[in-house]
Write a protein that holds these residues in place. Sequence first.
Motif: not given
Length: 331
Positions: A180-182, A139-143
């Motif tokens: 690493a995944e995120k 979610d943080l990546n999306r925002y």
Amino acid sequence: MSYLLSLLDKSPVDPGRTPTEALHATAQLAAKAEEWRYHRFWVAEHHNIQGLASSAPETLIAYLLAKTSKIRIGSGGVMMQHYSAYKVAESFNLLASLAPSRVDLGVGKAPGGFPLSTRALQAGIDPALRPSFAEQLADLNRYLLPQEAQHSDLLATPLPPVAPERFLLGASVDSALLAAEKGWKLVFAGHLNGDPDNLQKTFDAYERATGGERPLLALAAFAADSEERARQRVAELKIFKVFFGNGQSVNVGSEEQAADYARQAGFSDYRIEEKRPSVLTGTPRQVRQELDALHRRYGVEEFVIETPAVGAAERLASVELIARERLSLAA
């Protein structure tokens, strides 16, 4: 040796002093860290602990950004189990809009406090609806990431010209793989779990999963003019590991805190084990040599140094001594 030095500060309240004085000492340390060419300055999040004044890192970060001009300022870290990813993204996008290219968001999944404060922070959260830590990172990546935010109807405004740098604080192979995944940088919490075997496995897992990136290494270090003085001050430091009957364990700062944690958690069956904290200790040259050795052994490209709670003046002196050792070596 080519590596960066950064700082982590918990705003400890010295005996006989006030939280206001502790926070002003943190601000002074940040300004000096910039002067002495440290790369980052991070503040922590702890709740309902009278000896630590930093409970809201995003608020303190704003103050420190205004008191400095170049050094990166960030959290080490925001304890995500208490918060909405959207609100955290709003806060750090706002900070990054105020100070572009200077803001770091470090996150962790620990509570940062004892059971009473955890329950108070999560009073309005339905446990059945709480997302996992991995979901919160997504979610943080999306925002936070411009390439993802531009495709969303929900924006964490204001959108800064440069997104905050993202760091996951952890000390395990699982944390390495998740980071690493995120697409988050990993900070290995060596000041909390300095086991060399675990450190090596975690570094190797992150390097394999990212195609060659190395984690940052957080550790405690204290330097004084003489080795004897440094070791004398560090010898006074203690931590207490509390073991409960259900297999849970936690590190605290005193026997009183151990008993208080057990009471708040509702445990009557527990035992306490006194331990010495792991701290690189000695003269500035000795500390630098130990950092050099860790750099050679693990390929560390950046250290995040926490100075133990030995008093504001001595913390400041230690940070200066370590910096001047590096600067004189570079010269």
